[in-house]
Design a protein around this motif. Structure first.
Motif, PDB file in Angstrom:
ATOM      1  N   LYS A 305       0.727  12.442   6.778  1.00 34.94           N
ATOM      2  CA  LYS A 305       0.570  12.641   8.212  1.00 34.94           C
ATOM      3  C   LYS A 305       0.768  11.356   9.008  1.00 34.94           C
ATOM      4  O   LYS A 305       0.755  11.382  10.234  1.00 34.94           O
ATOM      5  CB  LYS A 305      -0.810  13.243   8.505  1.00 34.94           C
ATOM      6  N   GLU A 306       0.938  10.222   8.321  1.00 32.29           N
ATOM      7  CA  GLU A 306       1.160   8.966   9.026  1.00 32.29           C
ATOM      8  C   GLU A 306       2.628   8.548   9.013  1.00 32.29           C
ATOM      9  O   GLU A 306       2.967   7.447   9.454  1.00 32.29           O
ATOM     10  CB  GLU A 306       0.274   7.863   8.431  1.00 32.29           C
ATOM     11  N   VAL A 307       3.480   9.408   8.481  1.00 30.43           N
ATOM     12  CA  VAL A 307       4.914   9.122   8.498  1.00 30.43           C
ATOM     13  C   VAL A 307       5.396   9.087   9.953  1.00 30.43           C
ATOM     14  O   VAL A 307       5.037   9.953  10.757  1.00 30.43           O
ATOM     15  CB  VAL A 307       5.696  10.184   7.704  1.00 30.43           C
ATOM     16  N   LEU A 308       6.196   8.084  10.275  1.00 29.09           N
ATOM     17  CA  LEU A 308       6.729   7.934  11.629  1.00 29.09           C
ATOM     18  C   LEU A 308       8.229   8.212  11.627  1.00 29.09           C
ATOM     19  O   LEU A 308       8.864   8.274  10.574  1.00 29.09           O
ATOM     20  CB  LEU A 308       6.437   6.525  12.145  1.00 29.09           C
ATOM     21  N   LYS A 309       8.797   8.367  12.816  1.00 25.11           N
ATOM     22  CA  LYS A 309      10.230   8.647  12.939  1.00 25.11           C
ATOM     23  C   LYS A 309      10.869   7.738  13.977  1.00 25.11           C
ATOM     24  O   LYS A 309      10.347   7.584  15.087  1.00 25.11           O
ATOM     25  CB  LYS A 309      10.475  10.112  13.330  1.00 25.11           C
ATOM     26  N   TYR A 310      12.015   7.168  13.587  1.00 28.62           N
ATOM     27  CA  TYR A 310      12.844   6.417  14.526  1.00 28.62           C
ATOM     28  C   TYR A 310      14.134   7.198  14.708  1.00 28.62           C
ATOM     29  O   TYR A 310      14.922   7.356  13.775  1.00 28.62           O
ATOM     30  CB  TYR A 310      13.142   5.010  13.984  1.00 28.62           C
ATOM     31  N   LYS A 311      14.320   7.754  15.913  1.00 32.37           N
ATOM     32  CA  LYS A 311      15.483   8.585  16.223  1.00 32.37           C
ATOM     33  C   LYS A 311      15.681   9.681  15.165  1.00 32.37           C
ATOM     34  O   LYS A 311      16.790   9.956  14.709  1.00 32.37           O
ATOM     35  CB  LYS A 311      16.748   7.727  16.341  1.00 32.37           C
ATOM     36  N   GLY A 312      14.560  10.272  14.758  1.00 30.81           N
ATOM     37  CA  GLY A 312      14.609  11.394  13.819  1.00 30.81           C
ATOM     38  C   GLY A 312      14.626  10.997  12.358  1.00 30.81           C
ATOM     39  O   GLY A 312      14.580  11.863  11.481  1.00 30.81           O
ATOM     40  N   ILE A 313      14.684   9.686  12.045  1.00 28.65           N
ATOM     41  CA  ILE A 313      14.733   9.226  10.651  1.00 28.65           C
ATOM     42  C   ILE A 313      13.350   8.723  10.244  1.00 28.65           C
ATOM     43  O   ILE A 313      12.758   7.879  10.915  1.00 28.65           O
ATOM     44  CB  ILE A 313      15.762   8.090  10.473  1.00 28.65           C
ATOM     45  N   HIS A 314      12.830   9.255   9.132  1.00 27.71           N
ATOM     46  CA  HIS A 314      11.494   8.887   8.684  1.00 27.71           C
ATOM     47  C   HIS A 314      11.393   7.414   8.281  1.00 27.71           C
ATOM     48  O   HIS A 314      12.346   6.825   7.784  1.00 27.71           O
ATOM     49  CB  HIS A 314      11.078   9.729   7.461  1.00 27.71           C
ATOM     50  N   PHE A 315      10.219   6.837   8.511  1.00 33.88           N
ATOM     51  CA  PHE A 315       9.869   5.558   7.900  1.00 33.88           C
ATOM     52  C   PHE A 315       8.359   5.518   7.714  1.00 33.88           C
ATOM     53  O   PHE A 315       7.609   6.244   8.373  1.00 33.88           O
ATOM     54  CB  PHE A 315      10.370   4.360   8.721  1.00 33.88           C
ATOM     55  N   TRP A 316       7.916   4.675   6.777  1.00 30.26           N
ATOM     56  CA  TRP A 316       6.506   4.605   6.423  1.00 30.26           C
ATOM     57  C   TRP A 316       5.931   3.261   6.843  1.00 30.26           C
ATOM     58  O   TRP A 316       6.417   2.201   6.412  1.00 30.26           O
ATOM     59  CB  TRP A 316       6.325   4.800   4.913  1.00 30.26           C
ATOM     60  N   PRO A 317       4.900   3.256   7.692  1.00 31.33           N
ATOM     61  CA  PRO A 317       4.324   1.985   8.148  1.00 31.33           C
ATOM     62  C   PRO A 317       3.821   1.111   7.003  1.00 31.33           C
ATOM     63  O   PRO A 317       3.931  -0.113   7.058  1.00 31.33           O
ATOM     64  CB  PRO A 317       3.177   2.418   9.076  1.00 31.33           C
ATOM     65  N   THR A 318       3.302   1.723   5.942  1.00 28.05           N
ATOM     66  CA  THR A 318       2.779   0.928   4.820  1.00 28.05           C
ATOM     67  C   THR A 318       3.882   0.114   4.147  1.00 28.05           C
ATOM     68  O   THR A 318       3.657  -1.015   3.704  1.00 28.05           O
ATOM     69  CB  THR A 318       2.093   1.846   3.791  1.00 28.05           C
ATOM     70  N   GLU A 319       5.092   0.684   4.056  1.00 31.18           N
ATOM     71  CA  GLU A 319       6.201  -0.035   3.435  1.00 31.18           C
ATOM     72  C   GLU A 319       6.512  -1.318   4.211  1.00 31.18           C
ATOM     73  O   GLU A 319       6.742  -2.386   3.619  1.00 31.18           O
ATOM     74  CB  GLU A 319       7.438   0.860   3.367  1.00 31.18           C
ATOM     75  N   ILE A 320       6.513  -1.219   5.528  1.00 26.30           N
ATOM     76  CA  ILE A 320       6.782  -2.392   6.352  1.00 26.30           C
ATOM     77  C   ILE A 320       5.624  -3.384   6.244  1.00 26.30           C
ATOM     78  O   ILE A 320       5.836  -4.604   6.177  1.00 26.30           O
ATOM     79  CB  ILE A 320       7.022  -1.972   7.816  1.00 26.30           C
ATOM     80  N   GLU A 321       4.394  -2.874   6.217  1.00 24.96           N
ATOM     81  CA  GLU A 321       3.231  -3.753   6.069  1.00 24.96           C
ATOM     82  C   GLU A 321       3.316  -4.577   4.783  1.00 24.96           C
ATOM     83  O   GLU A 321       3.028  -5.785   4.774  1.00 24.96           O
ATOM     84  CB  GLU A 321       1.945  -2.921   6.059  1.00 24.96           C
ATOM     85  N   ASN A 322       3.686  -3.931   3.690  1.00 23.75           N
ATOM     86  CA  ASN A 322       3.756  -4.630   2.407  1.00 23.75           C
ATOM     87  C   ASN A 322       4.797  -5.736   2.410  1.00 23.75           C
ATOM     88  O   ASN A 322       4.619  -6.779   1.777  1.00 23.75           O
ATOM     89  CB  ASN A 322       4.038  -3.627   1.283  1.00 23.75           C
ATOM     90  N   VAL A 323       5.891  -5.513   3.143  1.00 26.93           N
ATOM     91  CA  VAL A 323       6.922  -6.556   3.261  1.00 26.93           C
ATOM     92  C   VAL A 323       6.394  -7.734   4.082  1.00 26.93           C
ATOM     93  O   VAL A 323       6.603  -8.903   3.729  1.00 26.93           O
ATOM     94  CB  VAL A 323       8.206  -5.973   3.886  1.00 26.93           C
ATOM     95  N   ILE A 324       5.687  -7.440   5.155  1.00 27.46           N
ATOM     96  CA  ILE A 324       5.133  -8.517   5.985  1.00 27.46           C
ATOM     97  C   ILE A 324       4.081  -9.307   5.216  1.00 27.46           C
ATOM     98  O   ILE A 324       3.962 -10.528   5.358  1.00 27.46           O
ATOM     99  CB  ILE A 324       4.548  -7.935   7.297  1.00 27.46           C
ATOM    100  N   ARG A 325       3.331  -8.621   4.355  1.00 27.86           N
ATOM    101  CA  ARG A 325       2.306  -9.306   3.556  1.00 27.86           C
ATOM    102  C   ARG A 325       2.905 -10.278   2.539  1.00 27.86           C
ATOM    103  O   ARG A 325       2.186 -11.101   1.974  1.00 27.86           O
ATOM    104  CB  ARG A 325       1.434  -8.283   2.826  1.00 27.86           C
ATOM    105  N   GLU A 326       4.199 -10.202   2.307  1.00 23.45           N
ATOM    106  CA  GLU A 326       4.850 -11.161   1.412  1.00 23.45           C
ATOM    107  C   GLU A 326       4.832 -12.571   1.995  1.00 23.45           C
ATOM    108  O   GLU A 326       4.947 -13.553   1.257  1.00 23.45           O
ATOM    109  CB  GLU A 326       6.296 -10.732   1.151  1.00 23.45           C
ATOM    110  N   LEU A 327       4.705 -12.666   3.300  1.00 23.99           N
ATOM    111  CA  LEU A 327       4.715 -13.968   3.967  1.00 23.99           C
ATOM    112  C   LEU A 327       3.369 -14.666   3.760  1.00 23.99           C
ATOM    113  O   LEU A 327       2.325 -14.122   4.125  1.00 23.99           O
ATOM    114  CB  LEU A 327       4.983 -13.790   5.466  1.00 23.99           C
ATOM    115  N   PRO A 328       3.357 -15.851   3.175  1.00 22.52           N
ATOM    116  CA  PRO A 328       2.094 -16.529   2.872  1.00 22.52           C
ATOM    117  C   PRO A 328       1.282 -16.910   4.109  1.00 22.52           C
ATOM    118  O   PRO A 328       0.083 -17.157   4.001  1.00 22.52           O
ATOM    119  CB  PRO A 328       2.540 -17.781   2.104  1.00 22.52           C
ATOM    120  N   GLN A 329       1.922 -16.922   5.283  1.00 27.91           N
ATOM    121  CA  GLN A 329       1.191 -17.281   6.506  1.00 27.91           C
ATOM    122  C   GLN A 329       0.469 -16.082   7.122  1.00 27.91           C
ATOM    123  O   GLN A 329      -0.229 -16.213   8.120  1.00 27.91           O
ATOM    124  CB  GLN A 329       2.149 -17.862   7.549  1.00 27.91           C
ATOM    125  N   VAL A 330       0.649 -14.887   6.534  1.00 27.71           N
ATOM    126  CA  VAL A 330       0.034 -13.661   7.060  1.00 27.71           C
ATOM    127  C   VAL A 330      -1.184 -13.298   6.230  1.00 27.71           C
ATOM    128  O   VAL A 330      -1.097 -13.154   5.011  1.00 27.71           O
ATOM    129  CB  VAL A 330       1.038 -12.491   7.053  1.00 27.71           C
TER     130      VAL A 330
END
Length: 417
Positions: A305-330
């Motif tokens: 239920k937390e799946v989001l859509k950009y112009k009708g295309i699904h994306f998952w906020p957690t996937e983006i969060e995990n990529v940002i967490r790769e940065l040691p300054q975050v």
């Protein structure tokens, strides 16, 4: 919840006594205060007075055996109204969580989460010692408790782990007593895990995927792969299915279905909700999205239920969060979807920096663009920085409140296309 369960006996803090009595006046249960006595009202202290009947007490037998409901736990209500979850004796009596009579345990959760209920049972069944604190979470308080009580087993949310990893008082000496560090609910970043492993070289790290209805579903013992939820527990069978309930293969994302050898007795007083999550073949529809990697480890992507859509295309906020967490300054991050006309959801990041970090808006946006090149996963809404994220008492980010905070800080930092 009281209307559904109609308890006959309630324990509460003194400050909540009148509210509880008002909410339950339809059947008038016995209400005892536990924090401190209220003049003229029953107190838990009175139950501690000896009587002449203790030696004649016999526990009520489990007539339905290990499948019998022995506790009812209120669900968090993150995806709808809270429900009364029936907890069987088999789910409550976990015997595979590495605890014994020498365990000195700390967990921030109360009895409103299954982990808090388990922690209570560790003391009753295994003779473990549990350290309780009435202070809200802070890494400084955690360090102080570990040093004072020689805590050797701790369970934390990944956000709490990140705060501990960047706390100046968290030194190898201060955390030397830790032997087990468990976490769940989301993924801990590689940066956080690396730092905590340096601070706790003698500790074993474990993560798990669990749900109130079934208990532990998978366990990632030793956390060999930080992004994985682990392997299925004994008695658990897992399927990944698409929207037509067809089984998917490795590396294909779909809803996680679970079948357990442990019988689940449904939601108390709510057969309709029970049928919505439990199908006729016995599969629990978890509402979580995930996939199995080639090494047969389950990866949990996000809530359905937390799946989001950009112009009708699904994306998952957690996937983006995990990529940002790769940065040691975050230190921590929450990605939200900002509603934008014609776009639907513009991904935007609310970021907590590591103290002293000078990471910028553009640094984060460009890192996501490099790691997730598809158009729907870009930070079209930009980045806002905050000193802390909105968490509930159990260390879980409240995404709706995070969106409100993002907007209060000025909203979109870019012009979504």
């Amino acid at each position: 919840m009281y209307e559904i369960t109609k308890p006959k006996l309630i324990f509460c803090d003194k400050e909540q006594y009148n509210k509880i009595v008002e909410a339950t006046k339809g059947w008038s249960p016995e209400v005892y205060t536990i924090s401190e006595p209220l003049e003229g009202k029953p107190s838990i202290q009175s139950l501690l007075e000896p009587t002449t009947t203790e030696k004649f007490y016999h526990p009520e037998p489990l007539k339905a055996g290990s499948d019998q409901t022995v506790a009812i736990l209120c669900s968090s209500g993150t995806t709808g109204m809270p429900k009364a979850v029936c907890i069987s004796n088999s789910v409550l009596m976990q015997d595979n969580l590495f605890v014994n009579s020498e365990t000195i345990y700390f967990l921030q959760s109360g009895l409103d989460w299954i982990s808090g209920l388990w922690a209570f049972m560790f003391c009753v069944v295994f003779g473990s010692t549990r350290i309780l604190s009435n202070k809200p979470f802070s890494p400084e308080n955690i360090v102080q408790l570990i040093q004072k009580y020689k805590i050797n087993y701790i369970t934390m949310a990944p956000s709490q782990m990140a705060a501990l990893a960047s706390c100046p008082k968290a030194t190898q000496s201060a955390l030397s007593s830790l032997r087990n560090l468990n976490y769940g609910g989301s993924i801990a970043s590689d940066v956080t895990l690396k730092r905590l492993r340096e601070l706790c070289p003698n500790a074993t790290f474990n993560s798990a995927y669990a749900m109130t209805e079934l208990g532990l579903i998978t366990l990632n013992a030793g956390v060999q792969k930080a992004s994985a939820a682990g392997k299925p527990m004994p008695g658990m069978t897992i399927r990944i299915v698409d929207e037509n309930e067809n089984s998917l293969g490795h590396n294909e994302i779909g809803e996680i279905y679970v079948s357990s050898a442990i019988k689940w007795n449904g939601y108390y007083g709510n057969p309709t909700a029970t049928m919505e999550i439990l199908d006729p073949e016995g599969w629990i529809h978890t509402g979580d999205l995930g996939y199995f990697s080639d090494d047969n480890l389950l990866h949990v992507v996000d809530r359905k239920k937390e799946v989001l859509k950009y112009k009708g295309i699904h994306f998952w906020p957690t996937e983006i969060e995990n990529v940002i967490r790769e940065l040691p300054q975050v230190r921590d991050v929450c990605v939200v979807g900002v509603p934008v006309e014609a776009i639907m959801d513009a991904a935007a990041a609310l970021v907590v920096k590591v103290p002293g970090s000078d990471i910028s808006h553009d640094d984060i946006v460009s890192h996501v663009a490099k790691r997730l090149p598809t158009i729907n996963k870009q930070l079209h809404g930009g980045v806002r920085f905050t000193e802390k994220l909105p968490f509930n008492n159990n260390g879980k980010v409240m995404r709706k409140a995070a969106l409100e905070l993002f907007m209060s800080l000025g909203g979109l930092t870019t012009n979504p296309e």
